[in-house]
Design a protein around this motif. Structure first.
Motif, PDB file in Angstrom:
ATOM      1  N   ASP A 152     -69.328 -14.115  -9.497  1.00 26.60           N
ATOM      2  CA  ASP A 152     -68.706 -13.062  -8.708  1.00 26.60           C
ATOM      3  C   ASP A 152     -69.589 -12.773  -7.493  1.00 26.60           C
ATOM      4  OD1 ASP A 152     -70.849 -11.722  -9.835  1.00 26.60           O
ATOM      5  OD2 ASP A 152     -69.632 -10.213 -10.855  1.00 26.60           O
ATOM      6  N   LEU A 153     -69.201 -11.803  -6.688  1.00 28.60           N
ATOM      7  CA  LEU A 153     -69.946 -11.506  -5.473  1.00 28.60           C
ATOM      8  C   LEU A 153     -71.380 -11.080  -5.774  1.00 28.60           C
ATOM      9  CD1 LEU A 153     -69.991 -11.314  -2.406  1.00 28.60           C
ATOM     10  CD2 LEU A 153     -69.122  -8.970  -2.626  1.00 28.60           C
ATOM     11  N   SER A 206     -63.260 -16.630   2.411  1.00 31.45           N
ATOM     12  CA  SER A 206     -62.499 -16.450   1.181  1.00 31.45           C
ATOM     13  C   SER A 206     -61.361 -15.450   1.367  1.00 31.45           C
ATOM     14  CB  SER A 206     -63.423 -15.958   0.063  1.00 31.45           C
ATOM     15  OG  SER A 206     -62.666 -15.662  -1.089  1.00 31.45           O
ATOM     16  N   ASP A 207     -60.241 -15.765   0.769  1.00 35.05           N
ATOM     17  CA  ASP A 207     -59.105 -14.845   0.770  1.00 35.05           C
ATOM     18  C   ASP A 207     -58.970 -14.124  -0.568  1.00 35.05           C
ATOM     19  OD1 ASP A 207     -58.280 -15.338   3.378  1.00 35.05           O
ATOM     20  OD2 ASP A 207     -57.080 -17.076   2.777  1.00 35.05           O
ATOM     21  N   GLN A 208     -59.877 -14.422  -1.489  1.00 30.60           N
ATOM     22  CA  GLN A 208     -59.809 -13.816  -2.810  1.00 30.60           C
ATOM     23  C   GLN A 208     -60.433 -12.426  -2.793  1.00 30.60           C
ATOM     24  OE1 GLN A 208     -61.684 -16.442  -5.578  1.00 30.60           O
ATOM     25  NE2 GLN A 208     -60.229 -18.084  -5.255  1.00 30.60           N
ATOM     26  N   GLY A 252     -62.581  -9.383  -3.655  1.00 31.66           N
ATOM     27  CA  GLY A 252     -63.855  -9.297  -4.353  1.00 31.66           C
ATOM     28  C   GLY A 252     -64.807 -10.436  -4.071  1.00 31.66           C
ATOM     29  N   PHE A 253     -64.403 -11.377  -3.233  1.00 27.82           N
ATOM     30  CA  PHE A 253     -65.278 -12.510  -2.923  1.00 27.82           C
ATOM     31  C   PHE A 253     -65.643 -12.578  -1.449  1.00 27.82           C
ATOM     32  CE2 PHE A 253     -63.917 -13.859  -7.055  1.00 27.82           C
ATOM     33  CZ  PHE A 253     -65.041 -14.505  -7.555  1.00 27.82           C
ATOM     34  N   THR A 254     -65.351 -11.528  -0.711  1.00 31.44           N
ATOM     35  CA  THR A 254     -65.765 -11.504   0.689  1.00 31.44           C
ATOM     36  C   THR A 254     -67.086 -10.746   0.781  1.00 31.44           C
ATOM     37  OG1 THR A 254     -64.439  -9.520   1.060  1.00 31.44           O
ATOM     38  CG2 THR A 254     -63.409 -11.631   1.577  1.00 31.44           C
ATOM     39  N   PRO A 255     -67.879 -11.023   1.804  1.00 31.80           N
ATOM     40  CA  PRO A 255     -69.190 -10.367   1.925  1.00 31.80           C
ATOM     41  C   PRO A 255     -69.068  -8.840   1.920  1.00 31.80           C
ATOM     42  CG  PRO A 255     -68.967 -12.132   3.537  1.00 31.80           C
ATOM     43  CD  PRO A 255     -67.622 -11.941   2.914  1.00 31.80           C
ATOM     44  N   ASP A 256     -70.079  -8.204   1.372  1.00 31.77           N
ATOM     45  CA  ASP A 256     -70.126  -6.749   1.362  1.00 31.77           C
ATOM     46  C   ASP A 256     -71.384  -6.277   2.097  1.00 31.77           C
ATOM     47  OD1 ASP A 256     -72.177  -7.304  -0.434  1.00 31.77           O
ATOM     48  OD2 ASP A 256     -71.261  -6.247  -2.117  1.00 31.77           O
ATOM     49  N   ALA A 257     -71.669  -4.999   2.019  1.00 25.79           N
ATOM     50  CA  ALA A 257     -72.824  -4.442   2.729  1.00 25.79           C
ATOM     51  C   ALA A 257     -74.129  -5.082   2.259  1.00 25.79           C
ATOM     52  CB  ALA A 257     -72.880  -2.929   2.542  1.00 25.79           C
ATOM     53  N   HIS A 258     -74.230  -5.405   0.964  1.00 28.99           N
ATOM     54  CA  HIS A 258     -75.445  -6.067   0.483  1.00 28.99           C
ATOM     55  C   HIS A 258     -75.610  -7.429   1.152  1.00 28.99           C
ATOM     56  CE1 HIS A 258     -78.700  -7.062  -2.311  1.00 28.99           C
ATOM     57  NE2 HIS A 258     -78.204  -8.280  -2.249  1.00 28.99           N
ATOM     58  N   LEU A 311     -62.458  -4.828   8.743  1.00 32.50           N
ATOM     59  CA  LEU A 311     -61.055  -4.664   9.136  1.00 32.50           C
ATOM     60  C   LEU A 311     -60.109  -5.399   8.194  1.00 32.50           C
ATOM     61  CD1 LEU A 311     -61.409  -4.887  13.013  1.00 32.50           C
ATOM     62  CD2 LEU A 311     -60.835  -2.850  11.642  1.00 32.50           C
ATOM     63  N   LYS A 312     -60.541  -6.548   7.723  1.00 29.65           N
ATOM     64  CA  LYS A 312     -59.739  -7.305   6.754  1.00 29.65           C
ATOM     65  C   LYS A 312     -59.603  -6.495   5.463  1.00 29.65           C
ATOM     66  CE  LYS A 312     -59.962 -11.761   4.359  1.00 29.65           C
ATOM     67  NZ  LYS A 312     -60.768 -12.989   4.221  1.00 29.65           N
TER      68      LYS A 312
END
Length: 166
Positions: free
Chosen positions: A40-41, A70-72, A74-80, A127-128
């Motif tokens: 997971d992320l 990634s379009d999934q 929970g698998f796009t980059p986050d603040a971390h 934005l996404k």
């Protein structure tokens, strides 16, 4: 269903205790795969941390690009993710100026985005996530990651740092 959290915890402990132990990393990933557990992320973010400690920067940005594309959910980059990358960009800049002792000969690979590109991609990811609503909150933009981005721009003497500081 089985969760990747125990493997993420193992990887995080490995990064702290013995970050150069590639065999242990391979064992963790192999064990995870043999049990049919998908990363997971959080697992990918710890992997980024570990690769940075190994100074394996090309794979860091390969993984970042896969997450970004990634379009999934929970698998796009986050603040971390972005915080780690902005921290890396700042460390490399400081190393180039002779002010960073920890990473004395570190150079960014060809697949590394510029700080401006990384910032733009972070905003696009936000934005996404928020479906185009800039003012909504998301796990991508936090005050901490914005502070790290600002530090990179300010260290570079960039006008973008000034504009973010307003």
């Amino acid at each position: 269903p089985a969760t990747p959290q125990p493997y993420t915890d193992l990887l995080d402990a490995l990064a702290s205790a013995d970050p150069v132990n590639k065999d242990a990393y391979k064992w963790i990933v192999g064990h995870m795969q043999s049990n049919g557990i998908r990363a997971d992320l959080a697992f990918y973010n710890v992997t980024l941390d570990l690769w940075i400690s190994h100074e394996r920067l090309a794979p860091v940005f390969e993984l970042y690009n896969k997450l970004r594309e990634s379009d999934q959910p929970g698998f796009t980059p986050d603040a971390h993710t972005y915080g780690v990358l902005f921290g890396l960009l700042r460390s490399v800049r400081r190393a180039g100026e002779g002010r960073q002792k920890r990473l004395p000969r570190l150079f960014l690979p060809d697949n590394a985005p510029s700080s401006r590109t990384l910032f733009r991609e972070m905003v696009e990811c936000h934005l996404k996530y928020t479906q185009g609503h800039m003012t909504r909150s998301s796990p991508v933009l936090t005050t901490t990651v914005l502070d790290k981005a600002l530090a990179v721009f300010m260290a570079a003497g960039s006008k973008y740092g000034f504009n973010l500081n307003l």
